[in-house]
Design a protein around this motif. Structure first.
Motif, PDB file in Angstrom:
ATOM      1  N   GLN A   1       0.736  -1.311  -0.174  1.00 21.90           N
ATOM      2  CA  GLN A   1      -0.121   0.190   0.082  1.00 21.90           C
ATOM      3  C   GLN A   1       0.917   0.888  -0.156  1.00 21.90           C
ATOM      4  OE1 GLN A   1      -2.115   0.893   3.462  1.00 21.90           O
ATOM      5  NE2 GLN A   1      -3.926   1.951   2.324  1.00 21.90           N
ATOM      6  N   GLY A   2       1.706   1.123   0.849  1.00 19.96           N
ATOM      7  CA  GLY A   2       2.761   2.234   1.238  1.00 19.96           C
ATOM      8  C   GLY A   2       3.318   2.425  -0.406  1.00 19.96           C
ATOM      9  N   ILE A   3       3.781   1.689  -1.016  1.00 24.35           N
ATOM     10  CA  ILE A   3       4.826   1.890  -1.945  1.00 24.35           C
ATOM     11  C   ILE A   3       4.092   1.690  -3.583  1.00 24.35           C
ATOM     12  CG2 ILE A   3       5.904   0.217  -4.300  1.00 24.35           C
ATOM     13  CD1 ILE A   3       6.943  -1.843  -1.574  1.00 24.35           C
ATOM     14  N   GLU A   4       2.461   2.131  -3.315  1.00 23.70           N
ATOM     15  CA  GLU A   4       1.993   1.630  -4.671  1.00 23.70           C
ATOM     16  C   GLU A   4       0.981   3.228  -4.551  1.00 23.70           C
ATOM     17  OE1 GLU A   4      -0.442  -1.426  -5.151  1.00 23.70           O
ATOM     18  OE2 GLU A   4       0.486  -2.563  -5.516  1.00 23.70           O
ATOM     19  N   ILE A   5       0.931   3.841  -2.984  1.00 26.76           N
ATOM     20  CA  ILE A   5       0.673   5.866  -2.766  1.00 26.76           C
ATOM     21  C   ILE A   5       1.514   6.151  -2.811  1.00 26.76           C
ATOM     22  CG2 ILE A   5      -0.128   7.232  -0.746  1.00 26.76           C
ATOM     23  CD1 ILE A   5      -1.387   4.583   0.036  1.00 26.76           C
ATOM     24  N   ALA A   6       2.398   6.008  -3.567  1.00 26.59           N
ATOM     25  CA  ALA A   6       4.208   7.138  -3.288  1.00 26.59           C
ATOM     26  C   ALA A   6       4.486   6.715  -4.722  1.00 26.59           C
ATOM     27  CB  ALA A   6       5.292   6.402  -1.989  1.00 26.59           C
ATOM     28  N   GLY A   7       3.687   5.739  -5.630  1.00 27.86           N
ATOM     29  CA  GLY A   7       3.666   6.011  -7.095  1.00 27.86           C
ATOM     30  C   GLY A   7       4.868   5.151  -7.488  1.00 27.86           C
ATOM     31  N   HIS A   8       5.550   3.996  -6.699  1.00 22.55           N
ATOM     32  CA  HIS A   8       6.073   2.823  -7.002  1.00 22.55           C
ATOM     33  C   HIS A   8       5.513   1.834  -7.456  1.00 22.55           C
ATOM     34  CE1 HIS A   8       9.636   5.319  -5.912  1.00 22.55           C
ATOM     35  NE2 HIS A   8       9.325   5.292  -5.029  1.00 22.55           N
ATOM     36  N   HIS A   9       6.414   0.572  -8.042  1.00 19.79           N
ATOM     37  CA  HIS A   9       5.821  -0.326  -8.808  1.00 19.79           C
ATOM     38  C   HIS A   9       6.192  -1.395  -8.119  1.00 19.79           C
ATOM     39  CE1 HIS A   9       3.999   2.193 -11.868  1.00 19.79           C
ATOM     40  NE2 HIS A   9       5.453   2.339 -12.392  1.00 19.79           N
ATOM     41  N   VAL A  10       5.445  -2.341  -7.917  1.00 16.05           N
ATOM     42  CA  VAL A  10       5.275  -3.779  -6.881  1.00 16.05           C
ATOM     43  C   VAL A  10       5.528  -4.712  -7.929  1.00 16.05           C
ATOM     44  CG1 VAL A  10       4.664  -5.133  -5.351  1.00 16.05           C
ATOM     45  CG2 VAL A  10       3.928  -2.890  -4.413  1.00 16.05           C
ATOM     46  N   ILE A  11       6.393  -5.228  -8.171  1.00 16.24           N
ATOM     47  CA  ILE A  11       6.754  -5.889  -9.389  1.00 16.24           C
ATOM     48  C   ILE A  11       6.715  -7.633  -9.413  1.00 16.24           C
ATOM     49  CG2 ILE A  11       7.535  -4.207 -11.167  1.00 16.24           C
ATOM     50  CD1 ILE A  11      10.291  -5.896 -10.605  1.00 16.24           C
ATOM     51  N   ALA A  12       6.861  -7.687  -7.635  1.00 12.53           N
ATOM     52  CA  ALA A  12       6.339  -9.450  -7.674  1.00 12.53           C
ATOM     53  C   ALA A  12       6.619  -9.446  -5.371  1.00 12.53           C
ATOM     54  CB  ALA A  12       7.707  -9.856  -7.814  1.00 12.53           C
ATOM     55  N   LYS A  13       6.300 -10.059  -5.094  1.00 12.36           N
ATOM     56  CA  LYS A  13       5.139 -10.327  -4.355  1.00 12.36           C
ATOM     57  C   LYS A  13       5.970 -11.769  -3.469  1.00 12.36           C
ATOM     58  CE  LYS A  13       2.652  -9.212  -0.414  1.00 12.36           C
ATOM     59  NZ  LYS A  13       1.763 -10.286   0.533  1.00 12.36           N
ATOM     60  N   THR A  14       6.060 -12.758  -2.930  1.00 13.40           N
ATOM     61  CA  THR A  14       6.199 -13.852  -2.423  1.00 13.40           C
ATOM     62  C   THR A  14       6.265 -13.499  -0.910  1.00 13.40           C
ATOM     63  OG1 THR A  14       7.262 -13.842  -4.782  1.00 13.40           O
ATOM     64  CG2 THR A  14       7.663 -15.637  -3.019  1.00 13.40           C
ATOM     65  N   ILE A  15       5.998 -14.705  -0.284  1.00 15.99           N
ATOM     66  CA  ILE A  15       5.850 -15.006   1.241  1.00 15.99           C
ATOM     67  C   ILE A  15       6.876 -16.933   1.075  1.00 15.99           C
ATOM     68  CG2 ILE A  15       4.695 -16.270   3.228  1.00 15.99           C
ATOM     69  CD1 ILE A  15       2.287 -14.712   1.974  1.00 15.99           C
ATOM     70  N   VAL A  16       7.964 -17.014   1.602  1.00 19.40           N
ATOM     71  CA  VAL A  16       8.576 -17.934   2.036  1.00 19.40           C
ATOM     72  C   VAL A  16       8.746 -18.138   3.500  1.00 19.40           C
ATOM     73  CG1 VAL A  16      10.162 -17.889   0.179  1.00 19.40           C
ATOM     74  CG2 VAL A  16      10.229 -15.864   1.968  1.00 19.40           C
ATOM     75  N   PRO A  17       9.130 -19.030   4.145  1.00 16.05           N
ATOM     76  CA  PRO A  17       9.398 -19.305   5.636  1.00 16.05           C
ATOM     77  C   PRO A  17      10.856 -18.877   6.023  1.00 16.05           C
ATOM     78  CG  PRO A  17       9.579 -21.888   4.299  1.00 16.05           C
ATOM     79  CD  PRO A  17       9.089 -20.230   3.455  1.00 16.05           C
ATOM     80  N   ASP A  18      10.388 -18.745   7.399  1.00 17.07           N
ATOM     81  CA  ASP A  18      12.197 -18.666   7.932  1.00 17.07           C
ATOM     82  C   ASP A  18      13.260 -19.622   7.883  1.00 17.07           C
ATOM     83  OD1 ASP A  18      12.529 -16.271   8.879  1.00 17.07           O
ATOM     84  OD2 ASP A  18      10.743 -17.251  10.963  1.00 17.07           O
TER      85      ASP A  18
ATOM     86  N   GLU B   1       7.708   5.262   6.369  1.00 12.39           N
ATOM     87  CA  GLU B   1       6.647   6.260   6.247  1.00 12.39           C
ATOM     88  C   GLU B   1       7.825   7.173   6.406  1.00 12.39           C
ATOM     89  OE1 GLU B   1       4.001   7.970   4.914  1.00 12.39           O
ATOM     90  OE2 GLU B   1       3.369   5.841   4.127  1.00 12.39           O
ATOM     91  N   HIS B   2       8.876   6.825   7.047  1.00 12.05           N
ATOM     92  CA  HIS B   2       9.707   7.560   7.910  1.00 12.05           C
ATOM     93  C   HIS B   2      10.810   7.655   7.076  1.00 12.05           C
ATOM     94  CE1 HIS B   2       6.797   8.732  10.529  1.00 12.05           C
ATOM     95  NE2 HIS B   2       6.535   7.683  10.764  1.00 12.05           N
ATOM     96  N   LEU B   3      11.588   6.726   6.580  1.00  9.28           N
ATOM     97  CA  LEU B   3      12.910   6.501   6.251  1.00  9.28           C
ATOM     98  C   LEU B   3      12.506   5.789   4.945  1.00  9.28           C
ATOM     99  CD1 LEU B   3      16.089   6.711   7.485  1.00  9.28           C
ATOM    100  CD2 LEU B   3      15.124   3.924   8.445  1.00  9.28           C
ATOM    101  N   ILE B   4      12.474   4.865   4.427  1.00 10.39           N
ATOM    102  CA  ILE B   4      12.847   4.542   3.134  1.00 10.39           C
ATOM    103  C   ILE B   4      11.833   5.073   1.611  1.00 10.39           C
ATOM    104  CG2 ILE B   4      12.398   2.838   1.779  1.00 10.39           C
ATOM    105  CD1 ILE B   4      12.024   0.771   4.331  1.00 10.39           C
ATOM    106  N   LYS B   5      10.803   5.598   1.983  1.00  6.66           N
ATOM    107  CA  LYS B   5       9.992   6.130   1.261  1.00  6.66           C
ATOM    108  C   LYS B   5      10.271   7.503   0.829  1.00  6.66           C
ATOM    109  CE  LYS B   5       6.021   8.899   2.210  1.00  6.66           C
ATOM    110  NZ  LYS B   5       5.271   9.189   2.693  1.00  6.66           N
ATOM    111  N   GLU B   6      11.225   8.669   1.800  1.00  6.32           N
ATOM    112  CA  GLU B   6      12.024   9.782   0.968  1.00  6.32           C
ATOM    113  C   GLU B   6      13.271   9.457   0.108  1.00  6.32           C
ATOM    114  OE1 GLU B   6      12.817  13.132   4.070  1.00  6.32           O
ATOM    115  OE2 GLU B   6      10.507  13.207   4.746  1.00  6.32           O
ATOM    116  N   GLN B   7      14.218   8.977   0.902  1.00  4.68           N
ATOM    117  CA  GLN B   7      15.367   7.942   0.389  1.00  4.68           C
ATOM    118  C   GLN B   7      15.093   7.183  -1.088  1.00  4.68           C
ATOM    119  OE1 GLN B   7      18.503   8.800   0.597  1.00  4.68           O
ATOM    120  NE2 GLN B   7      17.565   9.889   1.505  1.00  4.68           N
ATOM    121  N   LEU B   8      14.031   6.870  -1.915  1.00  2.00           N
ATOM    122  CA  LEU B   8      13.061   6.192  -3.174  1.00  2.00           C
ATOM    123  C   LEU B   8      12.342   7.081  -4.177  1.00  2.00           C
ATOM    124  CD1 LEU B   8      12.553   2.886  -2.091  1.00  2.00           C
ATOM    125  CD2 LEU B   8      14.603   3.526  -2.653  1.00  2.00           C
TER     126      LEU B   8
END
Length: 173
Positions: free
Chosen positions: A34-51, A147-154
């Motif tokens: 949600q944060g990525i898409e609201i910022a205007g970036h593209h989620v091109i993949a999303k995966t879940i893996v075990p620890d 919101e407080h670190l990555i978004k602005e640097q990207l």
């Protein structure tokens, strides 16, 4: 620079690391998306893996070998339990570390979770020209980091500098 800078959307892959989450109940990955898409970036993949450090490393290795992926953000596995292995999986892949990321993330987290922030082993770096950010598994931690670190640097428009402007130079030798 005197010319107006415009936003540059980036291609971001999300890796959720969890032994118990599925797509239907993954709140951390959803918060990041949600944060990525609201910022205007593209989620091109999303995966879940075990620890599992080898499954984590495999998924991230595939993305850092793919020129279409600019950023990888992982969530989960950064704690101190026996199953938490994200830093151990990712650190060997990094060409350079961004030590300030973990330091600033813990400083920001302290405002919400006080001394519990010392349990976070959030890390970030660059591997094969791809930025990697490893976040804790809680939705609040993901929102704080985004919101407080990555978004602005990207965001290429962030002054005085940002990580986006360095992307063309990340593979220099």
């Amino acid at each position: 620079m005197t010319e107006a800078q415009t936003f540059i959307p980036l291609a971001i892959a999300i890796l959720v690391i969890s032994d118990s989450r599925s797509e239907s109940d993954d709140r951390s990955g959803q918060a990041l998306r949600q944060g990525i898409e609201i910022a205007g970036h593209h989620v091109i993949a999303k995966t879940i893996v075990p620890d599992n450090i080898y499954q984590i490393r495999s998924a991230v290795s595939n993305w850092i070998a793919d020129d279409a992926v600019d950023i990888v953000i992982t969530t989960g596995g950064t704690g101190v339990t026996g199953r938490d292995g994200t830093p151990e999986a990712i650190t060997p892949l990094l060409d350079k570390t961004l030590d300030g990321f973990g330091e600033v993330f813990r400083m920001l987290s302290y405002q919400d979770i006080k001394t519990s922030t010392i349990q976070s082993r959030a890390v970030a770096g660059v591997a094969n020209g791809t930025y990697i950010f490893c976040l804790p598994g809680s939705p609040n931690a993901c929102r704080t980091a985004w919101e407080h670190l990555i978004k602005e640097q990207l965001d290429y428009r962030t002054k005085p500098c940002n990580l986006v402007q360095l992307i063309p130079r990340l593979r220099e030798h």
